[in-house]
Write an enzyme that holds these catalytic residues in place. Structure first.
Site: not given
Ligand code: UFG
Length: 316
Positions: A71, A140, A136
């Site tokens: 997940r 891990k 999460y």
């Molecule tokens: N974001 C937006 N709008 C959206 C989606 C995301 O502004 O619709 C922003 C988020 O707030 C973040 C950035 O874009 O600042 C990247 O977001 P993602 O959801 O694409 O990725 P994350 O950095 O949150 O997550 C990634 C991996 C996770 C992992 C994490 C580690 O996808 O599996 O990095 O912190 F856990």
């Protein structure tokens, strides 16, 4: 080699499975299809639908396991922590026991930058503190801890790869989540007309344009690292490597690159911060570059976005 790929019907698992088949390995994909897609299993791989808690006979005769089944939604993990502990930790412990019982002694594990939590410095190195801020990342990290223990106690050969922000596509293999939370696919959904606008989660971070900075790594480069990790897995050792491209891009920069690549205006709406988002997450990948000779071949954000776009719109 004979290789078992758990979660090989998912985004990253399917790309790795495809590259393993291309490299001439005999690949079996084990996936319960709870989030994956049967049609993402590459031609040339055997597919077994099932859970990692019942890997059993599928492990017979395998030389190694590449373990992706998990997940992986941060937000969901906060709402349903038990699901994450039971699937990600409990499921993996069951898999490790079954591997041990059948003499399968090598594993490459899909770990995450979320094991580090809010970083103290940038870029993040593998020796930095691990203080996950959500179940999460914690689940891990617990697997990483178990792998270290099993390497010492049982002679397991393990390699954990801590992914930063994986994006892009490898041919037809692309990100297809029922609930899409990731930035690049959500931005591209505006260009395909599936969404009217993209939300920008916060513009008041301590960065140049106020939006969060992330390190985007091409799924094809990331997948290649698994083939190197497989070769580096040595019995009795647990190696941990970060995987990113070493460069950070802000949410605004990602949206503008998507505008350039798609030619679509992509309206963006500023919203509040999303809970738990660190301002900056950038990897140092120096260790895997130095020890395994890995190097990102498509590090440019433009290429990453272009490949994701091409997989979404093959006729454009
Ligand atoms: N974001 C937006 N709008 C959206 C989606 C995301 O502004 O619709 C922003 C988020 O707030 C973040 C950035 O874009 O600042 C990247 O977001 P993602 O959801 O694409 O990725 P994350 O950095 O949150 O997550 C990634 C991996 C996770 C992992 C994490 C580690 O996808 O599996 O990095 O912190 F856990």
């Amino acid at each position: 080699m004979r290789l078992l790929v758990t979660g090989g019907a998912g985004y990253i698992g399917s790309v790795v499975a495809a590259q393993l088949v291309e490299a001439g390995h005999e690949v079996t994909v084990l996936d319960d299809l709870s989030t994956g897609h049967a049609d993402a299993v590459p031609d040339g791989a055997r597919f077994v639908q099932g859970s990692i808690t019942e890997a059993g006979d599928v492990l017979d005769g395998q030389d190694a396991v590449l373990h992706f089944a998990a997940r992986s939604l941060v937000g969901e993990s906060v709402e349903k922590p038990g699901l994450y502990w039971s699937h990600n930790l409990g499921g993996t412990l069951a898999l490790l026991d079954a591997m041990h019982a059948r003499g399968v002694r090598r594993i490459v594990f899909s770990s995450t930058a979320a094991t580090y939590g809010e970083p103290e410095r940038s870029p993040i190195q593998e020796s930095d503190p691990t203080r996950p801020t959500n179940p999460y990342g914690a689940s891990k990290l617990a697997v990483d801890t178990a792998l270290t223990a099993y390497a010492g106690l049982r002679g397991l050969g393990a390699v954990s790869l801590r992914y930063f922000n994986v994006a892009g596509a490898y041919g037809r293999y692309r990100e297809r989540h029922a609930v899409e939370t990731h930035l690049i696919p959500n931005v591209l959904k505006v260009a395909t007309g599936e969404r009217e606008s993209v939300s920008v989660f916060g513009t008041d971070y301590p960065t140049d344009d106020g939006t969060c900075i992330r390190d985007y790594v091409h799924v094809s480069d990331l997948a290649r690292a698994h083939l190197l990790a497989l070769g580096a897995a040595a019995e009795g050792e647990h190696k941990i490597y970060n995987l990113g491209s070493g460069t950070g891009f802000s949410v605004q920069q990602v949206i503008s690159v998507c505008r350039e690549v798609t030619g679509h205006e992509i309206p963006a709406v500023v919203g509040p911060r999303r809970a738990g988002d660190p301002a900056v997450l950038v990897a140092s990948s120096a260790k895997i570059e130095h020890e395994l000779g890995w190097k990102a071949e498509r590090p440019a954000l433009r290429d990453i976005v272009a490949d994701a776009w091409a997989a979404l719109s093959p006729n454009q």
